[in-house]
Write an enzyme that holds these catalytic residues in place. Structure first.
Site, PDB file in Angstrom:
ATOM      1  N   CYS A 337      81.054  66.760  69.273  1.00  0.00           N
ATOM      2  CA  CYS A 337      79.904  66.292  70.041  1.00  0.00           C
ATOM      3  C   CYS A 337      80.255  65.694  71.412  1.00  0.00           C
ATOM      4  O   CYS A 337      79.501  65.943  72.368  1.00  0.00           O
ATOM      5  CB  CYS A 337      79.035  65.337  69.223  1.00  0.00           C
ATOM      6  SG  CYS A 337      79.855  64.435  67.938  1.00  0.00           S
ATOM      7  N   ARG A 366      91.447  65.552  61.291  1.00  0.00           N
ATOM      8  CA  ARG A 366      91.453  64.183  60.743  1.00  0.00           C
ATOM      9  C   ARG A 366      92.749  64.007  59.945  1.00  0.00           C
ATOM     10  O   ARG A 366      93.137  64.906  59.189  1.00  0.00           O
ATOM     11  CB  ARG A 366      90.265  63.957  59.801  1.00  0.00           C
ATOM     12  CG  ARG A 366      88.922  64.353  60.373  1.00  0.00           C
ATOM     13  CD  ARG A 366      88.229  63.222  61.094  1.00  0.00           C
ATOM     14  NE  ARG A 366      86.983  63.705  61.699  1.00  0.00           N
ATOM     15  CZ  ARG A 366      85.841  63.835  61.055  1.00  0.00           C
ATOM     16  NH1 ARG A 366      85.771  63.525  59.761  1.00  0.00           N
ATOM     17  NH2 ARG A 366      84.758  64.265  61.674  1.00  0.00           N
ATOM     18  N   GLN A 384      83.919  73.279  62.010  1.00  0.00           N
ATOM     19  CA  GLN A 384      82.517  72.933  61.775  1.00  0.00           C
ATOM     20  C   GLN A 384      81.609  73.947  62.470  1.00  0.00           C
ATOM     21  O   GLN A 384      81.880  74.363  63.599  1.00  0.00           O
ATOM     22  CB  GLN A 384      82.210  71.535  62.316  1.00  0.00           C
ATOM     23  CG  GLN A 384      82.909  70.407  61.566  1.00  0.00           C
ATOM     24  CD  GLN A 384      82.570  69.058  62.160  1.00  0.00           C
ATOM     25  OE1 GLN A 384      82.659  68.863  63.363  1.00  0.00           O
ATOM     26  NE2 GLN A 384      82.173  68.115  61.323  1.00  0.00           N
ATOM     27  N   ASP A 386      79.149  73.673  64.235  1.00  0.00           N
ATOM     28  CA  ASP A 386      78.517  72.559  64.926  1.00  0.00           C
ATOM     29  C   ASP A 386      77.495  73.046  65.944  1.00  0.00           C
ATOM     30  O   ASP A 386      77.702  74.061  66.605  1.00  0.00           O
ATOM     31  CB  ASP A 386      79.596  71.755  65.659  1.00  0.00           C
ATOM     32  CG  ASP A 386      79.519  70.280  65.355  1.00  0.00           C
ATOM     33  OD1 ASP A 386      78.494  69.849  64.800  1.00  0.00           O
ATOM     34  OD2 ASP A 386      80.477  69.555  65.671  1.00  0.00           O
ATOM     35  N   HIS A 388      74.497  71.148  68.817  1.00  0.00           N
ATOM     36  CA  HIS A 388      73.858  69.932  69.321  1.00  0.00           C
ATOM     37  C   HIS A 388      72.666  70.336  70.177  1.00  0.00           C
ATOM     38  O   HIS A 388      72.784  71.167  71.079  1.00  0.00           O
ATOM     39  CB  HIS A 388      74.853  69.095  70.117  1.00  0.00           C
ATOM     40  CG  HIS A 388      75.993  68.615  69.269  1.00  0.00           C
ATOM     41  ND1 HIS A 388      77.195  69.280  69.200  1.00  0.00           N
ATOM     42  CD2 HIS A 388      76.076  67.576  68.403  1.00  0.00           C
ATOM     43  CE1 HIS A 388      77.992  68.657  68.345  1.00  0.00           C
ATOM     44  NE2 HIS A 388      77.335  67.626  67.842  1.00  0.00           N
ATOM     45  N   LYS A 472      70.508  60.469  59.150  1.00  0.00           N
ATOM     46  CA  LYS A 472      70.692  61.907  58.946  1.00  0.00           C
ATOM     47  C   LYS A 472      69.991  62.380  57.682  1.00  0.00           C
ATOM     48  O   LYS A 472      69.604  61.580  56.828  1.00  0.00           O
ATOM     49  CB  LYS A 472      72.182  62.256  58.880  1.00  0.00           C
ATOM     50  CG  LYS A 472      72.980  61.431  57.877  1.00  0.00           C
ATOM     51  CD  LYS A 472      74.460  61.771  57.922  1.00  0.00           C
ATOM     52  CE  LYS A 472      75.254  60.954  56.906  1.00  0.00           C
ATOM     53  NZ  LYS A 472      76.622  61.439  56.733  1.00  0.00           N
ATOM     54  N   HIS A 518      72.287  66.484  65.991  1.00  0.00           N
ATOM     55  CA  HIS A 518      73.506  67.128  65.504  1.00  0.00           C
ATOM     56  C   HIS A 518      73.124  67.940  64.267  1.00  0.00           C
ATOM     57  O   HIS A 518      72.376  67.452  63.420  1.00  0.00           O
ATOM     58  CB  HIS A 518      74.555  66.101  65.077  1.00  0.00           C
ATOM     59  CG  HIS A 518      74.881  65.069  66.110  1.00  0.00           C
ATOM     60  ND1 HIS A 518      76.132  64.919  66.651  1.00  0.00           N
ATOM     61  CD2 HIS A 518      74.116  64.103  66.701  1.00  0.00           C
ATOM     62  CE1 HIS A 518      76.136  63.911  67.510  1.00  0.00           C
ATOM     63  NE2 HIS A 518      74.915  63.399  67.561  1.00  0.00           N
TER      64      HIS A 518
END
Length: 645
Positions: A337, A366, A384, A386, A388, A472, A518
């Site tokens: 993000c 991570r 991901q 992902d 946005h 979320k 997100h």
């Protein structure tokens, strides 16, 4: 008299004091025999604990998650009682209920304890359960509690007590065992009818590898023997479906110590599986107005300081990368993000440009502890799906509804039709976990709750499960074995646009702040594939299978025709193999079945002469004989039906 309001809205009156068990008896003796605990004004209590004021009460049985949790926590105490009886002098850490069962951390001192001893402990637990010993709660002054465990020589309980305030300390006693515990517990041990101690593992005290290593004993219990039998059968089926086992057998992925723990290597078939999933979602996203972007695997440390990810994820990230330039530090990106915020910021935006939807299959990193790594479900590098969405405040709800539709389509297409939508809100008691102001949080939470209600989703609300930047909607999906997984997520974020000073020019010619949504229907692609493998036991739908067909010539005489069939189907966009081995056709069929290839195309003298193939479906048998053109049409229809919206 006190008024007790039940879940159906009915109100019952009782004398000045009443317990959950008393309430159950007033309804029916059958209910009373099954009540494990009571939820009083939202807090789970012992069913035997006295209620002295008006309250809203839900009676909890084995059918309720809180009922199961209470049952398993009580079973952990039963385990501890059995251990103390068999091994006098043992010391105890913590013994919580977990998703399926419970565990207790134990310091056995000089005693050698292994999995071979579990059967003996099980036997003792069953013996104690039959005594129907009541779980008795008592309030204890801190000084007396400390004295009790100091006399026992149990430094672990003493340490736990030192963190507690006087007046908030409770003991629970059943039979000859007493423990420090806030509860709640079931009425008595007799509810526990079936017991299985599953395994033994090591666990550092309080998760600190510099502290004492304790022995962690895992177990599971049930109120009926039949339920334990069914659970153990389910575990056997889960072993067969284990994505680590199937991933190896189907040649999808591997790991290498030389590459590093938690960093999967995708083999050709696994890479094709990933590619099919990505292509599928990219097509859906294009129809939904998303634009694909690509961002680097690293970013300047200051980027993540600005976003707040360094503060929140710093301990779980890889160490900063120092460059030759003085003071310059980079991080392997923990999230995509912040990069997308910078893309938004790269040009002036108008209210006419919004919503501005960016999508990326971005790999993030991570530093998970080695003991927490597990196949593809817990890795150190994962991709991901992902996206946005930068939108005006008045567009938030509409965009949120569109994302819900997208997530539902993904789940339907992949066979995940049993799910609950979890509304994850902030913890009002701990503001330090979050960034931003209450007004923005209120608006974000309201938008999620309204959208979920409008879509008629089956929802649960979990306080304290929000992301640090916003609430979320998490989709908790049940697989073919009834196990629950958190997959898709949608988050409303007023905070990152502020931190990155994102703006758009409104119709009033003034500058305004956009809102960020997100969204990730798959979540982690690695984790999603692991769950998908186990859900379908490696039998992927035709459109998704890495090898969609296997051409099986009866003998080498039909090799040329098999090659022609293969080339035609490959040109049409399908992927498969030809089994040219000098094996009998029965062996080729069996091996294709084991590899879970959806369709087998068998070629012999008759098929070659007629320009056809005999099609056999994996696990079911013969479908019929088709020409190559008919086979193409048959395959195309399968894909069309699988991907129908």
């Amino acid at each position: 008299m006190i008024n007790i309001t039940l879940p159906d809205g009915s109100v019952r009156q009782y004398d000045q004091e009443v317990t959950g068990l008393d309430i159950a008896r007033s309804i029916s003796e059958g209910l009373a025999r099954n009540v494990l605990a009571a939820k009083v004004d939202g807090e789970v209590w012992d069913a035997t604990r006295t209620i002295t004021t008006d309250a809203t009460v839900q009676l909890l049985t084995w059918n309720d998650e809180d009922g199961k949790s209470t049952f398993w926590h009580s079973s952990a105490h039963l385990l501890a009682e059995a251990l103390e009886a068999l091994y006098p002098g043992v010391k105890f850490g913590i013994g919580p209920a977990i998703d399926k069962g419970f565990y207790y951390d134990v310091d056995f001192g000089d005693i050698e304890f292994s999995s071979e001893d579990l059967e003996k402990v099980e036997k003792k637990m069953k013996e104690l359960a039959k005594q129907k010993s009541a779980y008795v709660r008592s309030d204890v002054p801190k000084v007396d509690a400390l004295q009790f465990f100091e006399n026992k020589g149990d430094e672990y309980k003493v340490e736990l007590l030192q963190d507690l305030e006087d007046g908030n300390i409770t003991f629970y006693e059943q039979g000859n065992f007493t423990d420090l515990c806030r509860g709640p517990h079931i009425p008595h041990t007799g509810f526990v009818k079936a017991i299985k101690l599953m395994s033994v593992a090591g666990a550092y005290w309080r998760g600190d590898e510099k502290r004492q290593q304790l022995t962690r004993i895992y177990g599971v219990t049930f109120p009926k023997a039949k339920e334990l039998t069914e659970y153990l059968e389910l575990l056997e089926e889960a072993k067969k479906r284990d994505h680590r086992k199937l991933g190896k057998e189907l040649s999808l992925f591997t790991f290498s110590e030389n590459v590093g723990m938690g960093l999967p290597l995708w083999l050709p078939k696994g890479a094709l599986l990933r590619d099919r999933l990505e292509t599928f979602l990219k097509k859906v996203q294009v129809r939904g107005g998303y634009q694909q972007v690509v961002t680097p695997h690293i970013g300047n440390k200051n980027l993540y300081v600005t976003s707040g990810h360094y503060e929140k994820y710093g301990e779980d990230s890889f160490q900063p990368i120092n460059t030759p330039a003085e003071g310059e530090e980079f991080l392997l990106k923990p999230m995509n993000c912040p990069h997308h915020c910078e893309i938004y910021k790269s040009a002036p935006r108008s209210y006419r440009d919004l919503p501005y939807r960016l999508a990326e299959f971005g790999t993030v990193y991570r530093y998970e502890q080695s003991g927490e790594l597990h196949g593809l479900t817990r890795v150190r590098g994962f991709t991901q799906d992902d996206a946005h969405i930068f939108c005006r405040p008045d567009q938030v709800k509409e965009e949120f509804l569109k994302v819900i539709d997208l997530v539902l389509y993904v789940f339907k297409t992949l066979g995940f039709e049993n799910f609950t939508a979890q509304i994850s809100l902030r913890d009002p008691e701990n503001d330090s976990k979050y960034i931003g102001n209450s007004e923005d949080w209120d608006k974000a939470e309201q938008a999620i709750e309204e959208a979920a209600k409008e879509k008629g989703l089956d929802t649960v609300t979990e306080t304290g499960e929000a992301a640090f930047y916003g609430p979320k909607l998490d989709f908790m999906v049940k697989d073919a074995l009834g196990r629950s997984w958190q997959l898709g997520t949608i988050q409303v974020d007023y905070q990152l646009p502020q931190r990155f000073e994102l703006e758009f020019k409104g119709s009033d010619n003034q500058m305004h702040r956009p809102v960020m949504i997100h969204r990730a229907p798959f979540g982690s692609l690695e984790r999603f594939i692991a769950i998908l493998i186990e859900h379908c036991a490696g039998k992927f739908p035709f459109w998704l299978a890495p090898e969609q067909f296997a051409i099986l010539p009866i003998s080498e005489k039909y090799e040329e025709y098999a090659n022609n069939v293969y080339a035609t189907l490959q040109e049409a966009g399908y992927s498969g193999i030809i089994d040219h081995r000098a094996e009998k056709i029965q062996r080729k069929i069996r091996d294709a079945e084991v590899q879970k290839i959806p369709y087998m195309l068998i070629i012999g003298e008759k098929e070659e002469a007629e320009g056809k193939v005999a099609i056999r479906k994996q696990g079911e048998g013969n479908v019929g004989t088709f020409s190559i053109e008919e086979t193409d049409a048959f395959f195309a229809k399968l894909i069309e039906e699988d991907l129908a919206e």
